[in-house]
Motif scaffolding. Structure first.
Motif, PDB file in Angstrom:
ATOM      1  N   ILE A  62       8.332   2.390  -0.261  1.00  7.86           N
ATOM      2  CA  ILE A  62       7.497   1.589  -1.170  1.00  7.86           C
ATOM      3  C   ILE A  62       8.368   0.596  -1.936  1.00  7.86           C
ATOM      4  N   SER A  63       9.506   1.096  -2.394  1.00 10.33           N
ATOM      5  CA  SER A  63      10.416   0.260  -3.158  1.00 10.33           C
ATOM      6  C   SER A  63      10.946  -0.897  -2.308  1.00 10.33           C
ATOM      7  N   ASP A  64      11.314  -0.610  -1.066  1.00 14.34           N
ATOM      8  CA  ASP A  64      11.809  -1.666  -0.169  1.00 14.34           C
ATOM      9  C   ASP A  64      10.737  -2.722   0.101  1.00 14.34           C
ATOM     10  N   ASP A  65       9.506  -2.255   0.334  1.00 12.46           N
ATOM     11  CA  ASP A  65       8.414  -3.210   0.584  1.00 12.46           C
ATOM     12  C   ASP A  65       8.146  -4.085  -0.634  1.00 12.46           C
ATOM     13  N   PHE A  66       8.217  -3.463  -1.799  1.00 14.61           N
ATOM     14  CA  PHE A  66       8.010  -4.199  -3.056  1.00 14.61           C
ATOM     15  C   PHE A  66       9.080  -5.273  -3.203  1.00 14.61           C
ATOM     16  N   TYR A  67      10.318  -4.894  -2.903  1.00 14.82           N
ATOM     17  CA  TYR A  67      11.449  -5.827  -2.996  1.00 14.82           C
ATOM     18  C   TYR A  67      11.283  -6.972  -1.997  1.00 14.82           C
ATOM     19  N   SER A  68      10.963  -6.627  -0.746  1.00 12.55           N
ATOM     20  CA  SER A  68      10.839  -7.682   0.275  1.00 12.55           C
ATOM     21  C   SER A  68       9.657  -8.601   0.010  1.00 12.55           C
ATOM     22  N   SER A  69       8.683  -8.126  -0.710  1.00 16.67           N
ATOM     23  CA  SER A  69       7.535  -8.986  -1.011  1.00 16.67           C
ATOM     24  C   SER A  69       7.826  -9.909  -2.190  1.00 16.67           C
ATOM     25  N   SER A  70       9.082  -9.970  -2.621  1.00 18.17           N
ATOM     26  CA  SER A  70       9.458 -10.703  -3.830  1.00 18.17           C
ATOM     27  C   SER A  70       8.683 -10.200  -5.037  1.00 18.17           C
ATOM     28  N   TYR A  71       8.623  -8.900  -5.146  1.00 18.86           N
ATOM     29  CA  TYR A  71       8.039  -8.266  -6.324  1.00 18.86           C
ATOM     30  C   TYR A  71       6.547  -8.559  -6.499  1.00 18.86           C
ATOM     31  N   SER A  72       5.831  -8.524  -5.381  1.00 16.18           N
ATOM     32  CA  SER A  72       4.380  -8.696  -5.480  1.00 16.18           C
ATOM     33  C   SER A  72       3.752  -7.394  -5.995  1.00 16.18           C
ATOM     34  N   ILE A  73       3.105  -7.467  -7.140  1.00 16.87           N
ATOM     35  CA  ILE A  73       2.501  -6.258  -7.715  1.00 16.87           C
ATOM     36  C   ILE A  73       1.363  -5.732  -6.827  1.00 16.87           C
ATOM     37  N   PRO A  74       0.520  -6.612  -6.251  1.00 14.60           N
ATOM     38  CA  PRO A  74      -0.514  -6.084  -5.334  1.00 14.60           C
ATOM     39  C   PRO A  74       0.067  -5.306  -4.158  1.00 14.60           C
ATOM     40  N   VAL A  75       1.218  -5.729  -3.649  1.00 14.16           N
ATOM     41  CA  VAL A  75       1.845  -4.989  -2.548  1.00 14.16           C
ATOM     42  C   VAL A  75       2.235  -3.584  -3.017  1.00 14.16           C
ATOM     43  N   LEU A  76       2.830  -3.532  -4.182  1.00  7.15           N
ATOM     44  CA  LEU A  76       3.234  -2.239  -4.740  1.00  7.15           C
ATOM     45  C   LEU A  76       2.023  -1.319  -4.928  1.00  7.15           C
ATOM     46  N   LEU A  77       0.968  -1.878  -5.516  1.00  4.91           N
ATOM     47  CA  LEU A  77      -0.211  -1.052  -5.806  1.00  4.91           C
ATOM     48  C   LEU A  77      -0.889  -0.572  -4.527  1.00  4.91           C
ATOM     49  N   ALA A  78      -1.001  -1.478  -3.561  1.00  4.61           N
ATOM     50  CA  ALA A  78      -1.661  -1.100  -2.305  1.00  4.61           C
ATOM     51  C   ALA A  78      -0.895   0.011  -1.612  1.00  4.61           C
ATOM     52  N   SER A  79       0.447  -0.045  -1.717  1.00  5.01           N
ATOM     53  CA  SER A  79       1.206   0.987  -1.015  1.00  5.01           C
ATOM     54  C   SER A  79       1.072   2.342  -1.703  1.00  5.01           C
ATOM     55  N   ILE A  80       0.587   2.352  -2.919  1.00 11.17           N
ATOM     56  CA  ILE A  80       0.283   3.636  -3.565  1.00 11.17           C
ATOM     57  C   ILE A  80      -1.161   4.045  -3.259  1.00 11.17           C
ATOM     58  N   PHE A  81      -2.101   3.160  -3.579  1.00  4.44           N
ATOM     59  CA  PHE A  81      -3.514   3.546  -3.557  1.00  4.44           C
ATOM     60  C   PHE A  81      -4.117   3.680  -2.151  1.00  4.44           C
ATOM     61  N   THR A  82      -3.478   3.070  -1.162  1.00  3.84           N
ATOM     62  CA  THR A  82      -4.056   3.183   0.180  1.00  3.84           C
ATOM     63  C   THR A  82      -3.236   4.109   1.084  1.00  3.84           C
ATOM     64  N   SER A  83      -2.277   4.813   0.491  1.00  6.81           N
ATOM     65  CA  SER A  83      -1.453   5.706   1.304  1.00  6.81           C
ATOM     66  C   SER A  83      -2.154   7.049   1.511  1.00  6.81           C
ATOM     67  N   THR A  84      -1.648   7.842   2.427  1.00  7.44           N
ATOM     68  CA  THR A  84      -2.227   9.168   2.680  1.00  7.44           C
ATOM     69  C   THR A  84      -1.786  10.165   1.610  1.00  7.44           C
ATOM     70  N   TRP A  85      -0.494  10.101   1.256  1.00  9.47           N
ATOM     71  CA  TRP A  85       0.023  11.098   0.303  1.00  9.47           C
ATOM     72  C   TRP A  85      -0.699  11.045  -1.043  1.00  9.47           C
ATOM     73  N   PHE A  86      -1.191   9.832  -1.410  1.00 16.05           N
ATOM     74  CA  PHE A  86      -1.861   9.684  -2.700  1.00 16.05           C
ATOM     75  C   PHE A  86      -3.105  10.581  -2.803  1.00 16.05           C
ATOM     76  N   TYR A  87      -3.680  10.924  -1.643  1.00 17.08           N
ATOM     77  CA  TYR A  87      -4.922  11.720  -1.659  1.00 17.08           C
ATOM     78  C   TYR A  87      -4.668  13.205  -1.415  1.00 17.08           C
ATOM     79  N   GLU A  88      -3.394  13.580  -1.449  1.00 19.90           N
ATOM     80  CA  GLU A  88      -3.086  14.993  -1.226  1.00 19.90           C
ATOM     81  C   GLU A  88      -3.523  15.844  -2.418  1.00 19.90           C
ATOM     82  N   GLU A  89      -3.717  17.108  -2.101  1.00 23.87           N
ATOM     83  CA  GLU A  89      -4.207  18.089  -3.078  1.00 23.87           C
ATOM     84  C   GLU A  89      -3.352  18.134  -4.350  1.00 23.87           C
ATOM     85  N   LYS A  90      -2.030  18.036  -4.187  1.00 23.01           N
ATOM     86  CA  LYS A  90      -1.165  18.209  -5.358  1.00 23.01           C
ATOM     87  C   LYS A  90      -1.177  16.974  -6.274  1.00 23.01           C
ATOM     88  N   ILE A  91      -1.698  15.853  -5.772  1.00 19.91           N
ATOM     89  CA  ILE A  91      -1.750  14.645  -6.591  1.00 19.91           C
ATOM     90  C   ILE A  91      -3.072  14.565  -7.360  1.00 19.91           C
TER      91      ILE A  91
END
Lengths: 485, 397
Positions: free
Chosen positions: A278-307
């Motif tokens: 996520i951090s690498d993608d954020f960096y390569s996007s020149s710090y695009s906040i939507p890129v950062l957010l999408a990589s959290i909210f649309t990921s699989t791990w975000f919907y795991e039981e422990k989260i």
């Protein structure tokens, strides 16, 4: 099939709590087969609309020129003018606070307001000047979903931050390092990723950054140290902008912001591999906040039981969540200010530049009891909540309160009563048959539920369908489970 | 006996995953009552002006800097040739005369912050001024002595909300206005039944933390209330918030409770204007409450086991301002009261008004050294672990 639908409703709720301030009843009508990814897209779209600045004061409404709000100018005022100004300032803070809370509650741009709350805590700024804070809030809301570089520069050039971190006193040959230090420690790189020498050198680059009486940024060339600096391994006659550019060149900055965002939106950190990606993608996007957010909210791990359902709501999330669930009489708003104080999160007044620590720090025996007891207010009961601690930074110059206890043990009070629109609320459940009501109400109020049904049944009022829904809702809100999202 | 009865009568102690840990906490051996040392802290919020509290009556610079609000020798109560105490603090002078009061001057920290909130944050967390901690020094003390126990009544704050000082990483103290009120607030069958029936799977989850805090609050509120009824103070206290807080504290000190630290507050001392009347009013309140408290403790034969200290987030500037007030300053003095002081009266030199920094007093005692000696000497705790620093130990306790 039914299980999958349940699951998808839970995922939707989870997303709406973390990327916004919880589902409204309209949101609960998202079709069961809509994926979280689709809903996130929808949230993002709704947050792209035009932004209105939240304005509670202007130089004119203050009845004076803007400059006189500042410390340097205030001494030229008469005592009456000062008192009037303090009062307007204090009231301005209350109004702006409530106005933003209204926006969080009612705006379709849920994602933008939630992300703005994140940045409000990240760029924590405690300056007792409503004009400057109003401007900083606008910067944060404007760039909440933009790119981090612009946001960082705009915040760094705001009068609120420059005055909070003493950069007005940062001059050539007499540097003040506060701004440079916090810029790196708390806003970008994190502690341990720069040296004391880097602090000294970069502080010199920010000399001359200041603001005019009205709050506009000004570069005072005469106060600027234009000599060579060596910063994070690079040398040159750096300006403040150059320093920010070098800080953003460091991958560590992307990493620091990524971890902070994951902590805020997800609650706990996934595996190292995921964070790094996520951090690498954020960096390569020149710090695009939507890129950062999408990589959290649309990921699989975000919907795991422990989260999901494993994060303690901040006081502001808790307040707005209640408001989005049930309509309260619009004429009663002050309860939100009292609860912010009692629960330990007053908008515009973070504890220090590190922001609110969050998590279990929100909860001690007192704050938990306030949260558990508050919902009976929605039943028309009057509740004596007690008194928050004073904040002397806010009370400055006002006469001290020597508090006298009145007769009786409950003499000191902050009595509150509210009016909630239960008629409209119960209507949401009119299509649900009585035997399914318990589950329908439970699953709309709580994300995760550890409760024993027999206990709930025992404590609800069954005299009518309406009473049942109302009392069950209030009981559900009075549980530890309701503090989670 | 009463404690047992409360346990048996409470639904909280049946059939819950929380029970074993609770019982463990309850069944810890009772702390010996006699000789148990207790610390009482009174926070003077808002920045009390130390120079008009303990007045350097022989100092010309003092009078020159404060033409409107300097207190003349005749208007104060003499302590010694050099110093007098504010006339609204007669009980403090009496304690001074009998050897139960010590004054520590010039207490502060490097690179002082002039924001009330931030400076209080620094005093509460015992951090350096460029360091941000999310726990308080008493909270960390609680963590250190209460590892694995769910019973945070060792540190109590007499207020409606809990300050940072009493918040640890694993444990947090309890805030209460009075024991009965807390009990009535927490006594709800619904909470008890939730705690005993909820199906909370992981002990480390946020839900477990919430359930643990709820259960602990309900049981501790009951415990404190039971204790408060054992030997309530019959002494007369002023009808002020501080007076009533100290009355509750006195009753609890005489009970069998395990509390080691009590925290109370008075304010606001933020005297930017009209300082004389403001300080007079607050000092009268402070004086009368402390007078009642100390005479009550002496009557109960507990005075030797109690140490009370006062502090403020900062002192005020040496020169007065144009509104007969003073603005935010730096170093300040602290009072220590108790029957067990090793050093009495003035522990160190009065502030040096010739040697100022930009018009402010220079500190020469770090407040964290004060905490260190109180933790080590009075509370028998590991000050190094709690404060995360090696301290210069003062010797007055």
């Amino acid at each position: 099939m039914q299980f999958r639908q349940m699951n998808s409703q839970k995922n939707q709720q989870h997303l709406l709590w973390r990327a916004g301030f919880g589902p409204s009843f309209q949101d609960l009508h998202y079709p069961g087969n809509k994926s979280p990814q689709d809903i996130y897209k929808d949230l993002f779209q709704k947050s792209q609309g035009e932004l209105q600045q939240l304005i509670v004061v202007t130089a004119t409404s203050l009845g004076i020129e803007k400059g006189e709000m500042m410390r340097s100018g205030i001494n030229t005022l008469t005592n009456e003018q000062k008192a009037k100004l303090r009062k307007l300032n204090r009231e301005g803070f209350k109004k702006l606070n409530l106005l933003w809370l209204d926006e969080m509650t009612n705006s379709p741009a849920q994602l933008r307001e939630k992300v703005a709350l994140f940045w409000h805590g990240h760029f924590a700024c405690r300056v007792n000047n409503i004009l400057h804070q109003q401007e900083l809030l606008h910067i944060i809301r404007t760039h909440a979903l933009g790119d981090f570089k612009t946001l960082l520069i705009e915040v760094s050039k705001s009068a609120a931050m420059l005055s909070f971190l003493n950069n007005q006193q940062n001059r050539k040959k007499k540097p003040n390092e506060n701004f440079a230090r916090e810029l790196m420690e708390l806003f970008t790189l994190g502690h341990g990723n720069y040296t004391e020498q880097d602090v000294k050198e970069s502080a010199r680059a920010f000399t001359g950054w200041g603001f005019k009486p009205g709050g506009e940024f000004v570069f005072r060339a005469a106060l600027h140290d234009g000599d060579q600096k060596t910063f994070l391994g690079e040398s040159g006659n750096f300006s403040g902008e150059d320093i920010i550019a070098i800080i953003l060149k460091q991958k560590q900055t992307a990493r620091f912001i990524t971890e902070k965002a994951i902590g805020f939106f997800a609650g706990s950190i996934p595996s190292e591999k995921i964070v790094q990606k996520i951090s690498d993608d954020f960096y390569s996007s020149s710090y695009s906040i939507p890129v950062l957010l999408a990589s959290i909210f649309t990921s699989t791990w975000f919907y795991e039981e422990k989260i999901s359902g494993n994060k303690i709501k901040s006081p502001v999330e808790w307040i707005i969540g209640i408001r989005r669930t049930i309509n309260l009489d619009e004429s009663q708003k002050d309860w939100q200010l009292i609860m912010q104080k009692l629960l330990g999160q007053v908008i515009f007044f973070p504890p220090n530049v590190a922001g609110w620590p969050g998590g279990t720090n929100w909860i001690d025996s007192s704050t938990l009891m306030y949260r558990l007891r508050f919902p009976i207010l929605l039943n028309g009961n009057t509740v004596d909540l007690g008194n928050p601690k004073n904040d002397d930074d806010l009370e400055m110059g006002r006469p001290a309160n020597v508090e006298k206890i009145k007769s009786g043990s409950n003499g000191i009070s902050n009595k509150l009563s509210l009016h909630a629109d239960w008629v409209a609320y119960t209507k949401h459940f009119e299509m649900i048959s009585r035997d399914k009501l318990m589950n329908a109400v439970r699953s709309s109020i709580l994300i995760k539920d550890h409760l024993d049904q027999a206990v709930l049944e025992k404590h609800v009022n069954r005299s009518s369908r309406e009473e049942y829904i109302r009392s069950l809702t209030i009981k559900l809100m009075s549980t530890p489970d309701y503090q989670l999202c | 006996m009463k404690r047992r009865k409360f346990l048996e009568g409470s639904a909280l102690f049946t059939g819950s995953i929380l029970v074993p840990r609770f019982l463990k906490a309850w069944e810890q051996p009772g702390i010996e009552k006699d000789g148990q040392k207790v610390l009482v802290i009174i926070q003077l919020s808002g920045g009390n002006d130390g120079l008009n509290t303990v007045i350097p009556v022989r100092n010309d610079i003092y009078y020159k800097s404060r033409p409107g609000i300097g207190i003349k020798p005749a208007d104060a109560l003499s302590l010694n040739d050099e110093a007098s105490i504010h006339s609204s603090l007669p009980a403090f002078r009496e304690l001074y005369n009998e050897g139960s009061l010590a004054i520590l001057s010039n207490v502060g920290y490097p690179n002082p912050d002039r924001s009330h909130f931030r400076s209080m944050d620094i005093w509460h967390s015992a951090s350096a001024s460029n360091e941000y901690l999310t726990t308080g020094w008493l909270g960390r003390y609680l963590d250190a002595m209460c590892s694995g126990c769910d019973h945070p009544s060792q540190i109590l704050e007499l207020d409606d909300t809990l300050g940072l000082a009493l918040k640890g990483k694993w444990n947090k103290g309890i805030a209460l206005r009075d024991p009965k009120r807390l009990f009535n607030t927490a006594r709800d069958r619904f909470y008890e039944e939730l705690a005993t029936t909820a199906n909370v799977p992981q002990l480390e989850s946020a839900a477990a933390y919430l359930y643990k805090t709820m259960a602990s609050t309900v049981s501790t509120a009951g415990y404190i209330f039971e204790q408060s009824k054992l030997r309530p103070s019959s002494h007369t206290y002023p009808q002020t918030k501080l007076g009533q807080s100290l009355k509750h504290i006195s009753g609890l000190i005489n009970s069998d409770i395990n509390t080691k630290v009590y925290y109370a507050e008075i304010g606001s001392f933020d005297s930017h204007a009209g300082q004389a009347s403001l300080q007079q009013r607050l000092f009268k309140d402070l004086n009368d409450a402390v007078a009642a408290f100390t005479s009550d403790l002496k009557k109960q034969n507990r005075f030797d086991n109690v140490l009370l200290f006062t502090f403020s987030e900062f002192g005020r500037r040496v020169a007065q301002n144009a509104s007969n007030g003073t603005d935010h300053g730096t170093a300040n003095n602290m009072f220590f009261i108790g029957g067990g002081l090793k050093q009495k009266g003035f522990i160190n030199a009065m502030p040096d008004l010739q040697n100022l920094q930009d018009g402010d007093l220079k500190y020469n005692v770090d407040f964290r050294d004060v905490y260190a000696i109180v933790l080590r000497q009075w509370l028998s705790a590991d000050d190094k672990g709690i404060l995360n620093r090696s301290s210069n130990y003062l010797r007055f306790i």
